[in-house]
Design an enzyme around this catalytic site. Structure first.
Site, PDB file in Angstrom:
ATOM      1  CE  LYS A  50      13.498 -63.835  79.616  1.00 15.22           C
ATOM      2  NZ  LYS A  50      12.477 -64.492  80.456  1.00 15.22           N
ATOM      3  CD  GLN A  94      10.247 -67.284  79.394  1.00 16.20           C
ATOM      4  OE1 GLN A  94      11.288 -66.981  79.261  1.00 16.20           O
ATOM      5  NE2 GLN A  94       9.130 -66.390  79.310  1.00 16.20           N
ATOM      6  CG  ASP A 117      12.911 -65.143  86.200  1.00 14.81           C
ATOM      7  OD1 ASP A 117      13.186 -64.236  85.458  1.00 14.81           O
ATOM      8  OD2 ASP A 117      12.022 -66.073  85.360  1.00 14.81           O
TER       9      ASP A 117
END
Ligand code: NAP
Length: 279
Positions: A50, A94, A117
């Protein structure tokens, strides 16, 4: 019947160039941050991917690394700081998190307009209501792939194997929005083969290598393999017996090189959406 491998790597690279072009014209630059807790090797690899992708397209990127001994309150404080940091437009935590931290509480603490997200209850709720929302990157990437390959969705039977909040449920909602008739399967589904065999669009999001075999797939079906499992020899593999299923499918995504590359690209796109929402 024509047969096509759905090339997620090529599609993702092409879409990333478009995002790069958009970002090049923005000032200030969109900012993406990732919080990573602990030393989980797979998580570290994902976060590096990422980071590289964000920097490559010219986004501002921040990585916040925290020890796995961190208290929940400290993590929530970091999230609050990012919620009010004007240089950061979208961020993610994460997953997975250490067991002593309440994942649900953490996700709920992210400002919905910075929830790159798309995991927050507000964004998932808006998705269910067909309102504008930040859509979880993997399902969004699947829809983009289907669109890029001009796959007709209206009126077709989509079968989703897996019902997680981050893949199975949102992809079911998105396919329903595209007027598919959707069936969802999970670990308690009886006679899975009988259901998958009827799918025009089959999405496997389980994490079990070779769960979907050739005899479970209808001739001409579009097969999307979301699963990623590491075999003992280190090979990355999906949920679908690719070599045999490709003999009956009309389209199929490989693992690696299918859904995976789209996920990071859609995360970048989500960050851009967060930026636009805030400006
Ligand atoms: P998850 O939360 O573990 O969910 C797995 C789902 O599979 C559950 O709904 C489970 O049913 C169902 N399941 C388990 N065994 C089954 C069986 N034998 N038959 C039918 N259904 C079964 O997983 P996830 O987070 O959605 O991820 C799924 C896979 O996708 C994993 O391999 C993950 O690594 C991969 N993934 C890839 C990407 C990418 O970018 N490529 C992104 C996200 C996830 P129950 O609900 O009944 O337990």
């Amino acid at each position: 019947m024509t047969f096509q491998i759905i090339d997620g790597k090529e599609t993702a690279a092409r879409l990333r160039e478009q995002i790069k072009e958009t970002v090049s014209q923005l000032d200030p630059k969109p900012g993406l941050a990732v919080i990573i807790v602990g030393d989980h090797p797979a998580s570290k690899t994902y976060v590096t991917g990422k980071e590289n992708a964000a920097k490559d397209i010219g986004m501002h990127f921040e990585k916040i690394e925290l020890p796995d001994t961190i208290q929940e309150t400290e993590l929530l404080k970091k999230i609050d700081e990012l919620n009010s940091n004007e240089a950061i437009h979208g961020f993610i935590v994460q997953l997975p998190l250490p067991k002593h931290i309440d994942e649900k509480l953490v996700i709920e603490s992210i400002l919905p307009m910075k929830d790159a997200d798309g995991f927050s209850p507000i964004n998932l709720g808006n998705l269910m209501l067909n309102n504008n929302s930040i859509v979880s990157a993997t399902p969004k990437g699947i829809i983009k792939l289907l669109e890029e390959y001009n796959i007709e969705l209206e009126g077709r039977h989509a079968v989703i194997v897996g019902r997680s909040n981050i893949v199975g449920k949102p992809i079911a909602l998105l396919l329903q929005q595209k007027h598919c008739t959707v069936t969802m399967c999970h670990s308690k589904t009886k006679d899975l083969k009988n259901i998958t065999k009827d799918a025009d669009i089959l999405v496997a999001a389980v994490g079990k290598p070779n769960l979907i075999t050739k005899d479970m797939v209808k001739k001409g079906a579009v097969v999307i393999d979301v699963g990623t499992s590491r075999l003992e020899d280190g090979t990355l593999t999906g949920d679908v017996d690719f070599e045999n299923v490709k003999k009956v499918a009309s389209h199929i995504t490989p693992v690696p090189g299918g859904v995976g590359p789209m996920t990071i690209t859609m995360l970048l796109e989500n960050c851009l959406e967060c930026y636009n929402l805030q400006r």
